[in-house]
Design a protein around this motif. Structure first.
Motif, PDB file in Angstrom:
ATOM      1  N   PRO A  94      49.182  42.538  40.892  1.00 36.77           N
ATOM      2  CA  PRO A  94      47.812  42.541  40.362  1.00 36.77           C
ATOM      3  C   PRO A  94      47.185  41.143  40.220  1.00 36.77           C
ATOM      4  O   PRO A  94      45.966  41.025  40.106  1.00 36.77           O
ATOM      5  N   LEU A 143      31.879  49.620  33.714  1.00 38.27           N
ATOM      6  CA  LEU A 143      31.500  48.223  33.466  1.00 38.27           C
ATOM      7  C   LEU A 143      30.133  47.921  34.071  1.00 38.27           C
ATOM      8  O   LEU A 143      29.260  47.350  33.416  1.00 38.27           O
ATOM      9  N   VAL A 156      31.320  37.131  34.883  1.00 37.68           N
ATOM     10  CA  VAL A 156      31.414  38.603  34.804  1.00 37.68           C
ATOM     11  C   VAL A 156      32.408  39.123  35.839  1.00 37.68           C
ATOM     12  O   VAL A 156      33.259  39.974  35.537  1.00 37.68           O
ATOM     13  N   VAL A 157      32.308  38.589  37.068  1.00 38.57           N
ATOM     14  CA  VAL A 157      33.234  39.033  38.126  1.00 38.57           C
ATOM     15  C   VAL A 157      34.671  38.720  37.706  1.00 38.57           C
ATOM     16  O   VAL A 157      35.559  39.581  37.807  1.00 38.57           O
ATOM     17  N   PHE A 158      34.875  37.493  37.212  1.00 39.25           N
ATOM     18  CA  PHE A 158      36.224  37.092  36.797  1.00 39.25           C
ATOM     19  C   PHE A 158      36.733  37.971  35.664  1.00 39.25           C
ATOM     20  O   PHE A 158      37.840  38.502  35.730  1.00 39.25           O
ATOM     21  N   PHE A 165      26.486  43.201  39.659  1.00 38.39           N
ATOM     22  CA  PHE A 165      25.897  42.295  38.669  1.00 38.39           C
ATOM     23  C   PHE A 165      24.500  41.856  39.119  1.00 38.39           C
ATOM     24  O   PHE A 165      23.535  41.920  38.345  1.00 38.39           O
ATOM     25  N   LEU A 188      44.086  39.963  42.123  1.00 39.37           N
ATOM     26  CA  LEU A 188      42.689  40.180  41.708  1.00 39.37           C
ATOM     27  C   LEU A 188      42.017  38.860  41.334  1.00 39.37           C
ATOM     28  O   LEU A 188      40.804  38.704  41.511  1.00 39.37           O
ATOM     29  N   LEU A 189      42.813  37.912  40.820  1.00 38.52           N
ATOM     30  CA  LEU A 189      42.238  36.610  40.454  1.00 38.52           C
ATOM     31  C   LEU A 189      41.735  35.883  41.698  1.00 38.52           C
ATOM     32  O   LEU A 189      40.690  35.230  41.677  1.00 38.52           O
ATOM     33  N   VAL A 243      44.961  46.106  33.216  1.00 37.29           N
ATOM     34  CA  VAL A 243      45.163  47.565  33.302  1.00 37.29           C
ATOM     35  C   VAL A 243      46.241  47.875  34.347  1.00 37.29           C
ATOM     36  O   VAL A 243      47.142  48.694  34.117  1.00 37.29           O
ATOM     37  N   LEU A 244      46.164  47.181  35.485  1.00 34.98           N
ATOM     38  CA  LEU A 244      47.156  47.425  36.544  1.00 34.98           C
ATOM     39  C   LEU A 244      48.559  47.002  36.118  1.00 34.98           C
ATOM     40  O   LEU A 244      49.543  47.672  36.443  1.00 34.98           O
ATOM     41  N   PHE A 254      27.054  32.857  34.805  1.00 40.14           N
ATOM     42  CA  PHE A 254      27.313  34.091  34.059  1.00 40.14           C
ATOM     43  C   PHE A 254      27.849  35.187  35.000  1.00 40.14           C
ATOM     44  O   PHE A 254      28.784  35.916  34.665  1.00 40.14           O
ATOM     45  N   GLY A 255      27.243  35.255  36.194  1.00 41.91           N
ATOM     46  CA  GLY A 255      27.684  36.254  37.171  1.00 41.91           C
ATOM     47  C   GLY A 255      29.122  36.035  37.593  1.00 41.91           C
ATOM     48  O   GLY A 255      29.917  36.979  37.666  1.00 41.91           O
ATOM     49  N   TYR A 256      29.463  34.776  37.844  1.00 38.81           N
ATOM     50  CA  TYR A 256      30.838  34.443  38.248  1.00 38.81           C
ATOM     51  C   TYR A 256      31.808  34.810  37.117  1.00 38.81           C
ATOM     52  O   TYR A 256      32.896  35.352  37.361  1.00 38.81           O
ATOM     53  N   GLY A 312      35.757  40.917  34.701  1.00 37.63           N
ATOM     54  CA  GLY A 312      35.953  42.303  35.144  1.00 37.63           C
ATOM     55  C   GLY A 312      37.284  42.456  35.856  1.00 37.63           C
ATOM     56  O   GLY A 312      38.059  43.382  35.572  1.00 37.63           O
ATOM     57  N   LEU A 313      37.562  41.546  36.770  1.00 32.94           N
ATOM     58  CA  LEU A 313      38.800  41.671  37.534  1.00 32.94           C
ATOM     59  C   LEU A 313      40.035  41.309  36.698  1.00 32.94           C
ATOM     60  O   LEU A 313      41.122  41.847  36.939  1.00 32.94           O
ATOM     61  N   ILE A 314      39.848  40.435  35.710  1.00 31.22           N
ATOM     62  CA  ILE A 314      40.993  40.117  34.825  1.00 31.22           C
ATOM     63  C   ILE A 314      41.370  41.361  34.003  1.00 31.22           C
ATOM     64  O   ILE A 314      42.550  41.698  33.867  1.00 31.22           O
ATOM     65  N   ILE A 315      40.343  42.044  33.491  1.00 34.81           N
ATOM     66  CA  ILE A 315      40.638  43.259  32.702  1.00 34.81           C
ATOM     67  C   ILE A 315      41.318  44.302  33.601  1.00 34.81           C
ATOM     68  O   ILE A 315      42.296  44.945  33.216  1.00 34.81           O
ATOM     69  N   LEU A 316      40.796  44.412  34.830  1.00 35.95           N
ATOM     70  CA  LEU A 316      41.407  45.363  35.772  1.00 35.95           C
ATOM     71  C   LEU A 316      42.861  44.980  36.065  1.00 35.95           C
ATOM     72  O   LEU A 316      43.743  45.849  36.166  1.00 35.95           O
ATOM     73  N   MET A 317      43.102  43.670  36.144  1.00 37.28           N
ATOM     74  CA  MET A 317      44.460  43.185  36.385  1.00 37.28           C
ATOM     75  C   MET A 317      45.378  43.593  35.228  1.00 37.28           C
ATOM     76  O   MET A 317      46.507  44.061  35.457  1.00 37.28           O
ATOM     77  N   PHE A 356      36.904  52.414  35.556  1.00 43.05           N
ATOM     78  CA  PHE A 356      36.724  51.128  34.894  1.00 43.05           C
ATOM     79  C   PHE A 356      35.500  50.372  35.438  1.00 43.05           C
ATOM     80  O   PHE A 356      34.632  49.943  34.677  1.00 43.05           O
ATOM     81  N   ALA A 388      38.568  37.438  42.783  1.00 50.27           N
ATOM     82  CA  ALA A 388      37.444  37.013  41.931  1.00 50.27           C
ATOM     83  C   ALA A 388      37.013  35.593  42.298  1.00 50.27           C
ATOM     84  O   ALA A 388      35.820  35.301  42.438  1.00 50.27           O
ATOM     85  N   PHE A 391      27.754  33.015  44.358  1.00 49.54           N
ATOM     86  CA  PHE A 391      26.903  32.483  43.297  1.00 49.54           C
ATOM     87  C   PHE A 391      26.394  31.077  43.622  1.00 49.54           C
ATOM     88  O   PHE A 391      25.277  30.721  43.219  1.00 49.54           O
ATOM     89  N   ILE A 425      31.604  44.158  42.623  1.00 50.05           N
ATOM     90  CA  ILE A 425      31.236  43.832  41.241  1.00 50.05           C
ATOM     91  C   ILE A 425      30.129  42.765  41.240  1.00 50.05           C
ATOM     92  O   ILE A 425      29.154  42.859  40.477  1.00 50.05           O
TER      93      ILE A 425
END
Lengths: 405, 133
Positions: free
Chosen positions: A137, A253, B38-40, A399, A140-141, B49-50, B34-36, B42-47, A249, A144, A151, A395
């Motif tokens: 997992p 979000l 949010v992406v980070f 956004f 995912l970092l 969860v995984l 802020f967008g960057y 979001g994916l950290i929380i998903l990580m 999820f 991201a 951006f 994502i």
């Protein structure tokens, strides 16, 4: 019958005559551009499945649309301008498009309504094995981090004078995800769709040329030689639960990602659940091919000369390349950070696969890894960040859509 | 830190309210950051969860392996493992159980039976030979 008069009428109705009228020369240039794109697609094999369709759509529209009043055109820019004009009687009227539009206008409804990109995502989901991501997992970092270009290009576009909505559509090119770029642009800046789609797909095809110099520049020989340990085996149950968890999820979000993420995960669930092989097979093959036909040709139709040949297009092309490069850099930098933090267990080359061009970016990581160490097999390790990039770009698009819609 | 995040969020809100207008450079920078983030996040929380689901499945798998290992350990106690099988001679059709009959006599009996039945010995399957007392 007056032969001279008939010939005159035929000449006046012909497209040839239109090349000599006001701005008609632009169509001639676009016809050359479409031939160049056809060459790139057919001979150089740049994303041929989409680029050939886009190029031919571009050819068709520039052969038949010479501004307002082109009644026999396959695509009418003026109809779609009316569709988007809140003060016009045909504002958001698909009926007007159906009754007055040409073939490509009608096919374009699928793009405008966001149907084709979502269906493409369904096919992508059905073709993607998320196992490498589930087993690691941390990938995912990297997915991201590789959205950095999105951006930065967004910021750059604003600096160059684009509106927020246009800048958001340009920035998403950095996500290296064609359907997401088309989906976002049709909602925020439909007038830029042709340029953005062509830039996105061209750069995706150019990944093997764009990424390796950056990868070699930002990593040391020692880092590139790192052999990564084999990941754990993922059970069938985990693979079935994954799309359900991600859909719940991510959509909770950012609800604006629902069409893309929902379809991506539904396609993946059909693949993994083991009881819907027929559906999975149809989505991966027949449906994907049909949608690709419609998407390519209707996106190509938006490249009418009067709209496409502008300074904005050049800016978009430059910003798109910047976005791609910075997305690669973002992934590589976090890859390097992981290399340091894990004591050299992570090969930073897998970071560049965080841009979501599946599986091209992962293949580039594999090739560069093998150049540094012939015993290195990074493909499956790079597939993790690669598919994470798909979720990450969705994502990012969600956004931007939430902010600028 | 919190102030900065609040500023970014305010910037985004401003951007949302005037989405159709041009963005200023500072607003664009705030929105991009802020967008960057949010992406980070979001994916950290998903990580996370995984990782949690992965840990659950790994422990479940470990339990299943442990119980399977325990079953295989218990199985020999219930039914003792069969004696080590002797290597079969070429053309033989398995083993014959002999009860109070020496090998040589058993071989002789089998040869007599084959002769009486007028069948080749290797086509007959003797299960056991027992002396009738």
């Amino acid at each position: 019958m007056d032969v001279i008069e008939t010939l005159k009428t035929l000449w006046n109705d012909s497209g040839f005559q239109s090349f000599f009228t006001d701005g008609g020369w632009k169509n001639l240039i676009m016809i050359c551009v479409s031939c160049l794109l056809l060459y790139l697609g057919i001979v150089k094999k740049f994303e041929p499945l989409l680029l050939v369709g886009i190029a031919f759509g571009c050819l068709l529209v520039n052969l038949s649309y010479f501004g307002e009043g082109s009644s026999d055109a396959l695509y009418h820019l003026d109809l779609w301008d009316n569709f988007l004009d809140p003060e016009h009687k045909d504002y958001h009227s698909y009926g007007a498009i159906m009754s007055h539009g040409g073939l490509l206008d009608i096919l374009y409804i699928g793009v405008k309504a966001g149907i084709y990109p979502s269906l493409i995502f369904m096919g992508v989901g059905a073709m993607t094995d998320f196992g490498p991501l589930i087993s690691n997992p941390k990938s995912l970092l990297l997915g991201a981090a590789a959205q950095m270009g999105v951006f930065l290009a967004f910021f750059g576009a604003v600096c160059l004078g684009f509106t927020g909505q246009e800048a958001a559509s340009i920035g998403i090119i950095g996500g290296a995800d064609g359907p997401t770029a088309i989906f976002l642009t049709t909602r925020l800046a439909p007038h830029l769709l042709g340029a953005i789609a062509i830039a996105a797909y061209s750069y995706m095809a150019l990944i093997p040329m764009i990424q390796p110099p950056l990868m070699r520049l930002l990593t040391t020989e020692k880092e590139r030689q790192v052999k990564m340990e084999q990941s754990r085996t993922v059970s069938k149950t985990e693979k079935i639960i994954f799309p359900i968890i991600v859909a719940m999820f991510v959509i909770l979000l950012l609800p604006s990602t629902a069409p893309l993420v929902g379809c991506l995960m539904l396609g993946n669930l059909w693949r993994e659940c083991g009881v819907t092989e027929r559906l999975s097979d149809t989505v991966q093959n027949a449906l994907m091919n049909i949608v690709t036909v419609f998407l390519g040709i209707s996106v190509g139709a938006t490249t009418a000369a009067s709209r496409f040949l502008s300074l904005e297009t050049i800016k978009i092309v430059v910003l798109g390349l910047t976005a791609f490069c910075f997305s690669t850099i973002g992934g590589l930098l976090v890859g390097k950070l992981m290399y340091k933090l894990t004591g050299g267990k992570v090969n930073p080359l897998i970071g560049s696969a965080g841009v979501s061009a599946v599986p091209m970016a992962a293949r580039v990581s594999q090739m560069e890894g093998q150049k540094a160490n012939p015993k290195n097999f990074l493909l499956m390790h790079a597939m993790g960040p690669n598919v994470a990039g798909v979720i990450g770009s969705a994502i990012a698009a969600g956004f931007l859509l939430a902010v600028f819609k | 830190m919190l102030d900065k995040m609040t500023f970014a969020a305010e910037t985004v809100t401003e951007a949302t309210t005037k989405a159709s207008d041009d963005l200023s450079i500072s607003e664009a920078a705030g929105t991009a950051l802020f967008g960057y983030a949010v992406v980070f996040s979001g994916l950290i929380i998903l990580m996370i969860v995984l990782y949690c689901t992965g840990a659950y499945f790994k422990s479940k798998e470990a339990k299943q392996k442990a119980s399977a290992a325990a079953e295989t350990k218990a199985a020999p106690a219930a039914a003792p493992a069969p004696a080590v099988e002797q290597k079969l001679a070429p053309g033989s059709a398995g083993h014959v159980k002999l009860f109070d009959v020496p090998d040589k006599e058993a071989a002789m009996i089998m040869a007599i039976v084959a002769d009486k039945m007028q069948k080749p010995l290797n086509e007959l399957h003797f299960i056991s030979i027992k002396e009738v007392k």
